[in-house]
Design a protein around this motif. Sequence first.
Motif, short mmCIF file in Angstrom:
data_model
loop_
_atom_site.label_atom_id
_atom_site.label_comp_id
_atom_site.label_asym_id
_atom_site.label_seq_id
_atom_site.Cartn_x
_atom_site.Cartn_y
_atom_site.Cartn_z
N SER A 196 -16.52 50.58 -47.77
CA SER A 196 -17.25 50.18 -49.01
C SER A 196 -18.27 48.99 -48.78
N LEU B 43 -4.18 51.84 -50.04
CA LEU B 43 -5.20 51.22 -49.66
C LEU B 43 -5.20 51.29 -47.86
N ASN B 44 -6.54 51.41 -47.43
CA ASN B 44 -6.41 51.77 -46.05
C ASN B 44 -7.87 50.87 -45.38
N THR B 45 -7.77 50.74 -44.18
CA THR B 45 -8.99 50.11 -43.69
C THR B 45 -10.26 50.79 -43.50
N ALA B 46 -10.24 52.14 -43.50
CA ALA B 46 -11.49 53.01 -43.59
C ALA B 46 -12.12 52.89 -44.85
N ASP B 47 -11.36 52.91 -46.07
CA ASP B 47 -11.89 52.70 -47.34
C ASP B 47 -12.60 51.23 -47.55
N LEU B 48 -11.83 50.31 -47.06
CA LEU B 48 -12.40 48.94 -47.09
C LEU B 48 -13.69 48.60 -46.44
N TRP B 49 -13.76 48.96 -45.10
CA TRP B 49 -14.74 48.67 -44.26
C TRP B 49 -16.02 49.79 -44.56
N ARG C 67 -13.40 52.96 -53.66
CA ARG C 67 -14.17 53.73 -52.92
C ARG C 67 -15.39 53.99 -53.64
N GLU D 163 -7.23 52.80 -56.21
CA GLU D 163 -7.63 52.48 -54.64
C GLU D 163 -9.11 53.60 -54.47
N ASN E 104 -12.85 60.98 -42.02
CA ASN E 104 -11.39 60.45 -42.31
C ASN E 104 -10.45 61.22 -43.30
#
Length: 285
Positions: free
Chosen positions: A219, A211-217, A115, A110, A278
């Motif tokens: 990226s 896994l979290n939304t901040a990392d996905l968005w 990231r 993750e 974050n």
Amino acid sequence: MTAPGTIAQQPARAAAPPRRKAGGGLSRVVGPFVTAGEMWQLMVKVFVMAVRHPVGYWGDVRDQCFDILKLTWLPMSLAAFGFGFGAPGLTGGAIFYVFGIPYRLGSFFEFASVREFAPFINGMVVAGVVGTAITADLGARRIRDEIDAMEVLGVDPIRTLVLPRVLACVIMTAVLDIMALVVGLASGWVAAGPIFDASYAAYYGSLFDLLNTADLWGSVVKCALYGLIIGVVCSYVGLNAKGGPIGVGKAVNQAVVIAFAGIWVINFVFTLTLLGLNPQISVYK
């Protein structure tokens, strides 16, 4: 004495040393800043064109997106899998195995793949494959005087040639990041299971713990910025190519180097900003 009807030869004069242009050193210092300013102006112009009159170019954008997908999906997938399997997979897995927790490799992926590694590899592949194609295409049009002919005919080359390519780079770099994330996490799954004999359920459990939304968005947005830099830089260098075919080759090399440097800068600034806004995503569970 010389014979009648002949002209005495004068001694040859030594060639004068070439004169240095005034301000040559200053121009070498100021030149990169001028180029950066012109690239910024091109980016602003493209943005204003896209917002003020957002019609008439989406067909070209669709075609450019399809071309980018054809050119990049295979090398990007291979690079993302190979890099993810080799660096965080085998190296990180070996460290986790020493401590007896190879099943925690998912949480490490993750941090590593989502990231950093997946968007970075994606941006580098797009810059190397798509950026060179954009620069070569526009540079060839410039040296063949096609762009000058378009301007004479009243056709704006920025809106016709640059805008669709920049938008396609932004869209497809963000879309390809999703593919890079999936391939990168799959490489971690391969490393954790067959190599270090970890439970797949534990691998996915530790992955989704972090896994979290901040990392996905973050990226995806980071890759969209990569695409913007690649499109603007390569279009600018291609439009200003000169010196015939050799000049186009030099322009391609210059565009790739600048695009790579831009990706590194954006990655550094964006990651620091993301972690600063974050702080909870830095906690290892």
